[in-house]
Scaffold this active site. Structure first.
Site, PDB file in Angstrom:
ATOM      1  N   ASP A 231       0.703  -1.112  -0.004  1.00  0.00           N
ATOM      2  CA  ASP A 231       0.224  -0.122   0.039  1.00  0.00           C
ATOM      3  C   ASP A 231       1.150   1.012   0.199  1.00  0.00           C
ATOM      4  OD1 ASP A 231      -1.878   1.611   0.622  1.00  0.00           O
ATOM      5  OD2 ASP A 231      -1.775   1.551   2.274  1.00  0.00           O
ATOM      6  N   LEU A 232       0.522   2.526  -0.794  1.00  0.00           N
ATOM      7  CA  LEU A 232       1.424   3.683  -0.302  1.00  0.00           C
ATOM      8  C   LEU A 232       1.231   4.241   0.907  1.00  0.00           C
ATOM      9  CD1 LEU A 232       3.180   5.655  -2.323  1.00  0.00           C
ATOM     10  CD2 LEU A 232       1.229   6.546  -2.961  1.00  0.00           C
ATOM     11  N   ASP A 233      -0.117   5.012   1.020  1.00  0.00           N
ATOM     12  CA  ASP A 233      -0.168   5.751   2.124  1.00  0.00           C
ATOM     13  C   ASP A 233      -0.661   5.076   3.360  1.00  0.00           C
ATOM     14  OD1 ASP A 233      -1.210   8.030  -0.302  1.00  0.00           O
ATOM     15  OD2 ASP A 233      -2.983   7.609  -0.067  1.00  0.00           O
TER      16      ASP A 233
ATOM     17  N   THR B   8       1.311   9.837   3.697  1.00  0.00           N
ATOM     18  CA  THR B   8       0.830  11.358   3.711  1.00  0.00           C
ATOM     19  C   THR B   8      -0.432  11.027   4.459  1.00  0.00           C
ATOM     20  OG1 THR B   8       0.475   9.446   1.868  1.00  0.00           O
ATOM     21  CG2 THR B   8       2.287  10.961   1.262  1.00  0.00           C
TER      22      THR B   8
ATOM     23  N   LYS C  91      -8.627   6.051   6.596  1.00  0.00           N
ATOM     24  CA  LYS C  91      -7.372   5.368   5.783  1.00  0.00           C
ATOM     25  C   LYS C  91      -7.873   4.027   4.849  1.00  0.00           C
ATOM     26  CE  LYS C  91      -4.636   5.846   9.479  1.00  0.00           C
ATOM     27  NZ  LYS C  91      -3.618   6.021  10.383  1.00  0.00           N
ATOM     28  N   GLY C  92      -7.313   3.828   3.356  1.00  0.00           N
ATOM     29  CA  GLY C  92      -7.522   2.879   2.505  1.00  0.00           C
ATOM     30  C   GLY C  92      -9.157   2.839   2.075  1.00  0.00           C
TER      31      GLY C  92
ATOM     32  N   ARG D 235     -11.543   8.074  -2.119  1.00  0.00           N
ATOM     33  CA  ARG D 235     -11.993  10.154  -2.034  1.00  0.00           C
ATOM     34  C   ARG D 235     -13.603  10.210  -2.199  1.00  0.00           C
ATOM     35  NH1 ARG D 235      -9.552  13.273  -6.748  1.00  0.00           N
ATOM     36  NH2 ARG D 235      -7.384  11.757  -5.831  1.00  0.00           N
TER      37      ARG D 235
ATOM     38  N   SER E 213      -2.427   0.974  -4.245  1.00  0.00           N
ATOM     39  CA  SER E 213      -3.152   1.895  -3.359  1.00  0.00           C
ATOM     40  C   SER E 213      -4.580   2.242  -3.901  1.00  0.00           C
ATOM     41  CB  SER E 213      -2.666   2.834  -3.494  1.00  0.00           C
ATOM     42  OG  SER E 213      -2.366   4.480  -3.308  1.00  0.00           O
ATOM     43  N   ALA E 214      -5.222   2.931  -2.968  1.00  0.00           N
ATOM     44  CA  ALA E 214      -6.647   3.388  -2.947  1.00  0.00           C
ATOM     45  C   ALA E 214      -6.931   4.520  -4.144  1.00  0.00           C
ATOM     46  CB  ALA E 214      -7.520   3.859  -2.024  1.00  0.00           C
ATOM     47  N   SER E 215      -5.723   5.305  -3.747  1.00  0.00           N
ATOM     48  CA  SER E 215      -4.750   7.133  -4.103  1.00  0.00           C
ATOM     49  C   SER E 215      -5.291   7.125  -5.985  1.00  0.00           C
ATOM     50  CB  SER E 215      -3.837   7.378  -2.902  1.00  0.00           C
ATOM     51  OG  SER E 215      -3.793   8.631  -3.914  1.00  0.00           O
TER      52      SER E 215
ATOM     53  N   ASN F 187      -3.584   9.811  -6.463  1.00  0.00           N
ATOM     54  CA  ASN F 187      -2.239  10.533  -6.501  1.00  0.00           C
ATOM     55  C   ASN F 187      -1.419   9.697  -7.145  1.00  0.00           C
ATOM     56  OD1 ASN F 187      -3.263  13.122  -6.743  1.00  0.00           O
ATOM     57  ND2 ASN F 187      -4.100  12.925  -4.796  1.00  0.00           N
TER      58      ASN F 187
ATOM     59  N   LYS G 270     -11.135  -0.546  -1.780  1.00  0.00           N
ATOM     60  CA  LYS G 270     -10.758  -2.102  -0.538  1.00  0.00           C
ATOM     61  C   LYS G 270     -12.419  -1.069   0.499  1.00  0.00           C
ATOM     62  CE  LYS G 270      -6.223  -0.857  -1.230  1.00  0.00           C
ATOM     63  NZ  LYS G 270      -4.354  -0.320  -0.292  1.00  0.00           N
TER      64      LYS G 270
ATOM     65  N   GLU H   3      -0.159  -3.196   4.518  1.00  0.00           N
ATOM     66  CA  GLU H   3      -1.121  -2.330   5.025  1.00  0.00           C
ATOM     67  C   GLU H   3      -1.302  -1.687   6.216  1.00  0.00           C
ATOM     68  OE1 GLU H   3      -3.749  -0.800   3.722  1.00  0.00           O
ATOM     69  OE2 GLU H   3      -3.891  -1.699   1.554  1.00  0.00           O
ATOM     70  N   ASP H   4      -1.429  -0.579   6.088  1.00  0.00           N
ATOM     71  CA  ASP H   4      -1.980   0.485   7.747  1.00  0.00           C
ATOM     72  C   ASP H   4      -3.351   0.554   8.036  1.00  0.00           C
ATOM     73  OD1 ASP H   4      -2.970   2.576   5.559  1.00  0.00           O
ATOM     74  OD2 ASP H   4      -2.740   3.762   7.119  1.00  0.00           O
TER      75      ASP H   4
HETATM   76  C1  BG6 Z   1      -5.943   5.530   0.174  1.00  0.00           C
HETATM   77  C2  BG6 Z   1      -5.916   6.776   1.903  1.00  0.00           C
HETATM   78  O1  BG6 Z   1      -4.682   5.632   0.165  1.00  0.00           O
HETATM   79  O2  BG6 Z   1      -6.117   6.216  -0.847  1.00  0.00           O
HETATM   80  C3  BG6 Z   1      -7.094   7.842   1.685  1.00  0.00           C
HETATM   81  O3  BG6 Z   1      -5.347   6.018   2.578  1.00  0.00           O
HETATM   82  C4  BG6 Z   1      -7.324   8.244   0.446  1.00  0.00           C
HETATM   83  O4  BG6 Z   1      -6.614   7.871   2.957  1.00  0.00           O
HETATM   84  C5  BG6 Z   1      -7.290   7.319  -0.356  1.00  0.00           C
HETATM   85  O5  BG6 Z   1      -8.142   8.914   1.038  1.00  0.00           O
HETATM   86  C6  BG6 Z   1      -7.576   8.295  -2.044  1.00  0.00           C
HETATM   87  O6  BG6 Z   1      -6.596   8.862  -2.260  1.00  0.00           O
HETATM   88  P1  BG6 Z   1      -6.731  10.229  -3.234  1.00  0.00           P
HETATM   89  O7  BG6 Z   1      -5.339  10.429  -3.514  1.00  0.00           O
HETATM   90  O8  BG6 Z   1      -6.842   9.392  -4.955  1.00  0.00           O
HETATM   91  O9  BG6 Z   1      -7.986  11.264  -3.011  1.00  0.00           O
HETATM   92 MG    MG Z   2      -2.544   3.128   4.003  1.00  0.00          MG
END
Ligand code: BG6
Ligand code: MG
Length: 222
Positions: A9-11, A17, A45-46, A49, A114-116, A118, A145, A169-170
Site C-alpha cells: 500500500d502507499l499512504d 501522507t 484510511k484506505g 476519496r 493503492s486506493a489513491s 495520486n 478496498k 497495509e496500514d
Molecule cells: C488511500 C488513503 O491510500 O487513498 C485514503 O489511505 C485516501 O485516505 C485514498 O482517501 C484516496 O486517495 P486520493 O489521493 O485518490 O484522494
Molecule cells: Mg494506507
C-alpha cells in the site's frame, strides 16, 4: 512453492501522507462548519476519496447537491496536492528502502496496490518508481478496498498466484481486502486496530531481513 510477490500500500505504509489527507479533510470540514478529529480520520484510511467525502458529510450532517459534492471532491484534492507539492525522499517512512532493496536483491516482483489516484506522482516525488514492477492505483480499480480487486489486479500483473502474495497495509479495509484475496496480510501500525492481519509490525524497522527470508521460504496458501 510458486513464485512469491509483494504488494505495498502507499499512504501510511511507504509515506506518511495520511497526515496530509487529514489536513485537507479537516480544512473542508471546518469550512462547512464542523470539526473533524484524528480519531475520525482512522475511518478514512484506505478508503476512496468519494467514500471519504460521503463519510465526512455524514459526520457533519451536511446534505449536498451533486454539484456541491463534486466541487468539494475537487477542493479537497487541490488542497491535498498543495500539501504534498514539496514532498521528497526524506518523507519515505523508516526502513522502507531497506525492505525494498532486500526484495529486489532476491528478485521478488513488487507491486503497488493503492486506493489513491495520486499514487504515481507521489512515488515519482520520493523517487521510488523504479522498484515497482506494477503500479495499481485508484485510477485502475472499479471497487474500493475492502474489495480485493486492487490486490488481485496487482497479483495478475506480477504473474503471481494471489495465495502467494504478501501485502503490507496500514488500513483495516486494506487488511480485509488482502485477506479476502487469500493473500498473506501484514499490518503496519497499531496491532489492536489491525487485528485481522496475519502479522503485525509497528513499522518497517521491526521487519528484519530474517523475517522476510522466512516469508520467502514458506508456502503461503491459507
Ligand atoms: C488511500 C488513503 O491510500 O487513498 C485514503 O489511505 C485516501 O485516505 C485514498 O482517501 C484516496 O486517495 P486520493 O489521493 O485518490 O484522494
Ligand atoms: Mg494506507
Amino acid at each position: 512453492m510458486g513464485k512469491v510477490g509483494f504488494i505495498f500500500d502507499l499512504d501510511g505504509v511507504i509515506v506518511d501522507t495520511a497526515k496530509y489527507h487529514y489536513l485537507a479533510w479537516k480544512k473542508l470540514a471546518n469550512e462547512l462548519g464542523f470539526e473533524f478529529s484524528k480519531e475520525q480520520n482512522e475511518l478514512f484510511k484506505g478508503v476512496s476519496r468519494k467514500r471519504c467525502l460521503e463519510i465526512l458529510l455524514d459526520i457533519g450532517k451536511v446534505k449536498a447537491t451533486q454539484a456541491q459534492f463534486d466541487t468539494w471532491m475537487v477542493e479537497k484534492n487541490v488542497d491535498y496536492l498543495n500539501y504534498i507539492e514539496d514532498m521528497n525522499a526524506s518523507e519515505i517512512l523508516p526502513d522502507v528502502p531497506r525492505v525494498l532493496d532486500y526484495l529486489k536483491k532476491e528478485n521478488i516482483p513488487i507491486a503497488l496496490g493503492s486506493a489513491s489516484k495520486n499514487a504515481k506522482p507521489i512515488l515519482e516525488k520520493v523517487n521510488l518508481v523504479s522498484y515497482f514492477d506494477s503500479i495499481v492505483d485508484g485510477n485502475s480499480v472499479t471497487k474500493a478496498k475492502p474489495d480485493p480487486e486492487v490486490f488481485l489486479i496487482a497479483a495478475n500483473n506480477l504473474g503471481v498466484a494471489a495465495s502467494s502474495c504478501v501485502v503490507f497495509e496500514d488500513a483495516v479495509a486494506g487488511i480485509q481486502a488482502a485477506n479476502s484475496a487469500k493473500m498473506t496480510s501484514i499490518g503496519i501500525g497499531d496491532s489492536n486496530i489491525l487485528n485481522e492481519a496475519d502479522y503485525n509490525f509497528k513499522d518497517f524497522t521491526e521487519i528484519s531481513d530474517s523475517f522476510l527470508a522466512s516469508i520467502l521460504n514458506k508456502n503461503y496458501k491459507k
